[in-house]
Design a protein around this motif. Structure first.
Motif, PDB file in Angstrom:
ATOM      1  N   TYR A 109     -39.000  23.595  17.475  1.00 24.78           N
ATOM      2  CA  TYR A 109     -39.259  24.185  16.157  1.00 24.78           C
ATOM      3  C   TYR A 109     -37.972  24.380  15.360  1.00 24.78           C
ATOM      4  O   TYR A 109     -38.006  24.335  14.126  1.00 24.78           O
ATOM      5  CB  TYR A 109     -40.055  25.490  16.248  1.00 24.78           C
ATOM      6  CG  TYR A 109     -40.759  25.740  14.943  1.00 24.78           C
ATOM      7  CD1 TYR A 109     -41.890  25.005  14.598  1.00 24.78           C
ATOM      8  CD2 TYR A 109     -40.254  26.620  14.008  1.00 24.78           C
ATOM      9  CE1 TYR A 109     -42.507  25.172  13.362  1.00 24.78           C
ATOM     10  CE2 TYR A 109     -40.868  26.802  12.783  1.00 24.78           C
ATOM     11  CZ  TYR A 109     -41.990  26.068  12.460  1.00 24.78           C
ATOM     12  OH  TYR A 109     -42.599  26.225  11.243  1.00 24.78           O
ATOM     13  N   LYS A 110     -36.844  24.562  16.018  1.00 22.42           N
ATOM     14  CA  LYS A 110     -35.575  24.635  15.282  1.00 22.42           C
ATOM     15  C   LYS A 110     -35.311  23.314  14.566  1.00 22.42           C
ATOM     16  O   LYS A 110     -34.816  23.299  13.440  1.00 22.42           O
ATOM     17  CB  LYS A 110     -34.430  24.979  16.225  1.00 22.42           C
ATOM     18  CG  LYS A 110     -34.416  26.438  16.626  1.00 22.42           C
ATOM     19  CD  LYS A 110     -33.288  26.744  17.575  1.00 22.42           C
ATOM     20  CE  LYS A 110     -33.376  28.206  17.998  1.00 22.42           C
ATOM     21  NZ  LYS A 110     -32.347  28.565  18.961  1.00 22.42           N
ATOM     22  N   ASP A 113     -37.477  23.301  11.535  1.00 26.15           N
ATOM     23  CA  ASP A 113     -36.872  24.144  10.506  1.00 26.15           C
ATOM     24  C   ASP A 113     -35.773  23.397   9.763  1.00 26.15           C
ATOM     25  O   ASP A 113     -35.675  23.470   8.541  1.00 26.15           O
ATOM     26  CB  ASP A 113     -36.318  25.420  11.138  1.00 26.15           C
ATOM     27  CG  ASP A 113     -35.663  26.341  10.128  1.00 26.15           C
ATOM     28  OD1 ASP A 113     -36.256  26.572   9.058  1.00 26.15           O
ATOM     29  OD2 ASP A 113     -34.550  26.836  10.412  1.00 26.15           O
ATOM     30  N   GLN A 114     -34.968  22.656  10.492  1.00 31.96           N
ATOM     31  CA  GLN A 114     -33.868  21.921   9.875  1.00 31.96           C
ATOM     32  C   GLN A 114     -34.359  20.736   9.045  1.00 31.96           C
ATOM     33  O   GLN A 114     -33.652  20.266   8.163  1.00 31.96           O
ATOM     34  CB  GLN A 114     -32.890  21.453  10.943  1.00 31.96           C
ATOM     35  CG  GLN A 114     -32.162  22.610  11.601  1.00 31.96           C
ATOM     36  CD  GLN A 114     -31.346  22.185  12.806  1.00 31.96           C
ATOM     37  OE1 GLN A 114     -31.338  21.016  13.182  1.00 31.96           O
ATOM     38  NE2 GLN A 114     -30.668  23.135  13.411  1.00 31.96           N
ATOM     39  N   ARG A 118     -34.385  23.631   1.960  1.00 30.04           N
ATOM     40  CA  ARG A 118     -34.218  25.081   1.782  1.00 30.04           C
ATOM     41  C   ARG A 118     -34.818  25.569   0.469  1.00 30.04           C
ATOM     42  O   ARG A 118     -34.937  26.766   0.252  1.00 30.04           O
ATOM     43  CB  ARG A 118     -32.736  25.467   1.844  1.00 30.04           C
ATOM     44  CG  ARG A 118     -32.102  25.153   3.177  1.00 30.04           C
ATOM     45  CD  ARG A 118     -32.620  26.085   4.242  1.00 30.04           C
ATOM     46  NE  ARG A 118     -32.141  25.635   5.553  1.00 30.04           N
ATOM     47  CZ  ARG A 118     -32.827  25.786   6.667  1.00 30.04           C
ATOM     48  NH1 ARG A 118     -33.996  26.354   6.639  1.00 30.04           N
ATOM     49  NH2 ARG A 118     -32.346  25.361   7.794  1.00 30.04           N
ATOM     50  N   ARG A 123     -40.826  26.534   1.431  1.00 30.08           N
ATOM     51  CA  ARG A 123     -40.646  27.642   2.361  1.00 30.08           C
ATOM     52  C   ARG A 123     -41.690  28.727   2.113  1.00 30.08           C
ATOM     53  O   ARG A 123     -42.126  28.940   0.997  1.00 30.08           O
ATOM     54  CB  ARG A 123     -39.245  28.257   2.192  1.00 30.08           C
ATOM     55  CG  ARG A 123     -38.117  27.298   2.539  1.00 30.08           C
ATOM     56  CD  ARG A 123     -37.897  27.331   3.976  1.00 30.08           C
ATOM     57  NE  ARG A 123     -37.105  26.217   4.465  1.00 30.08           N
ATOM     58  CZ  ARG A 123     -36.647  26.170   5.690  1.00 30.08           C
ATOM     59  NH1 ARG A 123     -36.854  27.150   6.527  1.00 30.08           N
ATOM     60  NH2 ARG A 123     -35.978  25.131   6.104  1.00 30.08           N
ATOM     61  N   PHE A 127     -39.348  30.568   5.923  1.00 29.51           N
ATOM     62  CA  PHE A 127     -39.723  29.693   7.035  1.00 29.51           C
ATOM     63  C   PHE A 127     -40.353  28.417   6.490  1.00 29.51           C
ATOM     64  O   PHE A 127     -40.890  28.411   5.384  1.00 29.51           O
ATOM     65  CB  PHE A 127     -40.714  30.393   7.971  1.00 29.51           C
ATOM     66  CG  PHE A 127     -40.177  31.676   8.540  1.00 29.51           C
ATOM     67  CD1 PHE A 127     -39.111  31.655   9.429  1.00 29.51           C
ATOM     68  CD2 PHE A 127     -40.713  32.894   8.187  1.00 29.51           C
ATOM     69  CE1 PHE A 127     -38.599  32.830   9.962  1.00 29.51           C
ATOM     70  CE2 PHE A 127     -40.209  34.069   8.698  1.00 29.51           C
ATOM     71  CZ  PHE A 127     -39.146  34.044   9.591  1.00 29.51           C
ATOM     72  N   PRO A 128     -40.307  27.326   7.269  1.00 28.46           N
ATOM     73  CA  PRO A 128     -40.907  26.070   6.798  1.00 28.46           C
ATOM     74  C   PRO A 128     -42.374  26.243   6.421  1.00 28.46           C
ATOM     75  O   PRO A 128     -43.140  26.857   7.152  1.00 28.46           O
ATOM     76  CB  PRO A 128     -40.783  25.146   8.015  1.00 28.46           C
ATOM     77  CG  PRO A 128     -39.654  25.697   8.807  1.00 28.46           C
ATOM     78  CD  PRO A 128     -39.705  27.182   8.599  1.00 28.46           C
ATOM     79  N   ASP A 130     -45.134  24.683   6.686  1.00 31.75           N
ATOM     80  CA  ASP A 130     -45.701  23.581   7.444  1.00 31.75           C
ATOM     81  C   ASP A 130     -47.230  23.567   7.326  1.00 31.75           C
ATOM     82  O   ASP A 130     -47.802  24.272   6.500  1.00 31.75           O
ATOM     83  CB  ASP A 130     -45.234  23.628   8.900  1.00 31.75           C
ATOM     84  CG  ASP A 130     -45.548  24.955   9.570  1.00 31.75           C
ATOM     85  OD1 ASP A 130     -46.548  25.607   9.198  1.00 31.75           O
ATOM     86  OD2 ASP A 130     -44.797  25.351  10.479  1.00 31.75           O
ATOM     87  N   GLN A 178     -42.861  31.887  13.891  1.00 35.72           N
ATOM     88  CA  GLN A 178     -41.777  31.044  13.361  1.00 35.72           C
ATOM     89  C   GLN A 178     -40.432  31.759  13.509  1.00 35.72           C
ATOM     90  O   GLN A 178     -39.460  31.164  13.929  1.00 35.72           O
ATOM     91  CB  GLN A 178     -42.020  30.727  11.880  1.00 35.72           C
ATOM     92  CG  GLN A 178     -43.126  29.734  11.628  1.00 35.72           C
ATOM     93  CD  GLN A 178     -43.317  29.484  10.151  1.00 35.72           C
ATOM     94  OE1 GLN A 178     -43.646  30.403   9.402  1.00 35.72           O
ATOM     95  NE2 GLN A 178     -43.122  28.236   9.734  1.00 35.72           N
ATOM     96  N   ARG A 179     -40.413  33.043  13.178  1.00 36.59           N
ATOM     97  CA  ARG A 179     -39.170  33.814  13.276  1.00 36.59           C
ATOM     98  C   ARG A 179     -38.650  33.801  14.708  1.00 36.59           C
ATOM     99  O   ARG A 179     -37.475  33.538  14.946  1.00 36.59           O
ATOM    100  CB  ARG A 179     -39.410  35.259  12.811  1.00 36.59           C
ATOM    101  CG  ARG A 179     -38.120  36.094  12.759  1.00 36.59           C
ATOM    102  CD  ARG A 179     -38.386  37.563  12.497  1.00 36.59           C
ATOM    103  NE  ARG A 179     -39.112  38.211  13.574  1.00 36.59           N
ATOM    104  CZ  ARG A 179     -38.595  38.522  14.779  1.00 36.59           C
ATOM    105  NH1 ARG A 179     -37.345  38.210  15.054  1.00 36.59           N
ATOM    106  NH2 ARG A 179     -39.324  39.127  15.687  1.00 36.59           N
ATOM    107  N   ILE A 182     -37.270  30.297  15.693  1.00 32.65           N
ATOM    108  CA  ILE A 182     -36.036  29.892  15.038  1.00 32.65           C
ATOM    109  C   ILE A 182     -34.854  30.762  15.481  1.00 32.65           C
ATOM    110  O   ILE A 182     -33.744  30.276  15.652  1.00 32.65           O
ATOM    111  CB  ILE A 182     -36.202  29.934  13.505  1.00 32.65           C
ATOM    112  CG1 ILE A 182     -37.187  28.829  13.075  1.00 32.65           C
ATOM    113  CG2 ILE A 182     -34.862  29.764  12.794  1.00 32.65           C
ATOM    114  CD1 ILE A 182     -37.650  28.924  11.643  1.00 32.65           C
TER     115      ILE A 182
END
Length: 184
Positions: A109-110, A113-114, A118, A123, A127-128, A130, A178-179, A182
């Protein structure tokens, strides 16, 4: 909470609601249909409240998905608007289930996120945004449009508002997942 029991409640409630709606349209069965419809709405409302109390994003969308699948099963195939809308909602939740598996793997998941820009339009609370967020947002819009329709029964409005609230709760729970993914 036992997800299987909760889903059984949802299936039974949707079946009772459908039976009641069909009773409305049958001469001499309107009162029986009304009682069935109300019983089904209250059973569904109870099940959706139980799902919301878990704050588990998976259980929340699983209950909504199950209810939608039942609605699709009972939908008249000639009602192309409803059929298409229900099918699209189910497909977006299929995508949400996939990302629920990904968010459990912090390393994976990192990378997700990348891969998201941004820019805040991509977002949700940093957070993404998704497929989980997209499915919830799209379905809340669908529910909001139904709520705006004239002639919706007040008890059905209560159920629609509960389903709307569940999606918001599910998204909050998902943001927490998500938090964790990440920040680990």
């Amino acid at each position: 909470m036992d997800p299987t029991g909760l889903l059984d409640k949802i299936i039974e409630a949707a079946t009772i609601i459908d039976y009641g709606r069909k009773g409305f349209a049958t001469r001499g069965k309107a009162e029986e249909g009304r009682l069935s419809y109300e019983r089904g709405i209250f059973a569904a409302l109870s099940a959706f409240k139980d799902a919301q109390s878990t704050i588990d994003p998976h259980i929340i969308i699983l209950t909504e998905y199950t209810f939608l699948a039942q609605e699709l099963q009972f939908c008249d195939k000639t009602d192309m608007d409803s059929f298409g809308s229900l099918t699209q909602a189910i497909q977006s939740f299929d995508d949400a289930f996939l990302v629920l598996e990904v968010v459990e793997d912090s390393t994976l998941y990192k990378a997700v996120d990348q891969s998201f820009p941004r820019n805040k339009k991509y977002r949700e609370k940093s957070f993404p945004k998704d497929s989980y967020h997209i499915a919830c947002k799209a379905h809340r819009t669908r529910l909001k449009n139904i709520l705006r329709s004239p002639g919706i029964d007040p008890i059905e409005k209560t159920l629609l508002k509960q389903r709307f609230a569940n999606l918001t709760t599910g998204q909050k729970g998902y943001c927490e997942k998500q938090r964790k993914a990440i920040l680990i």
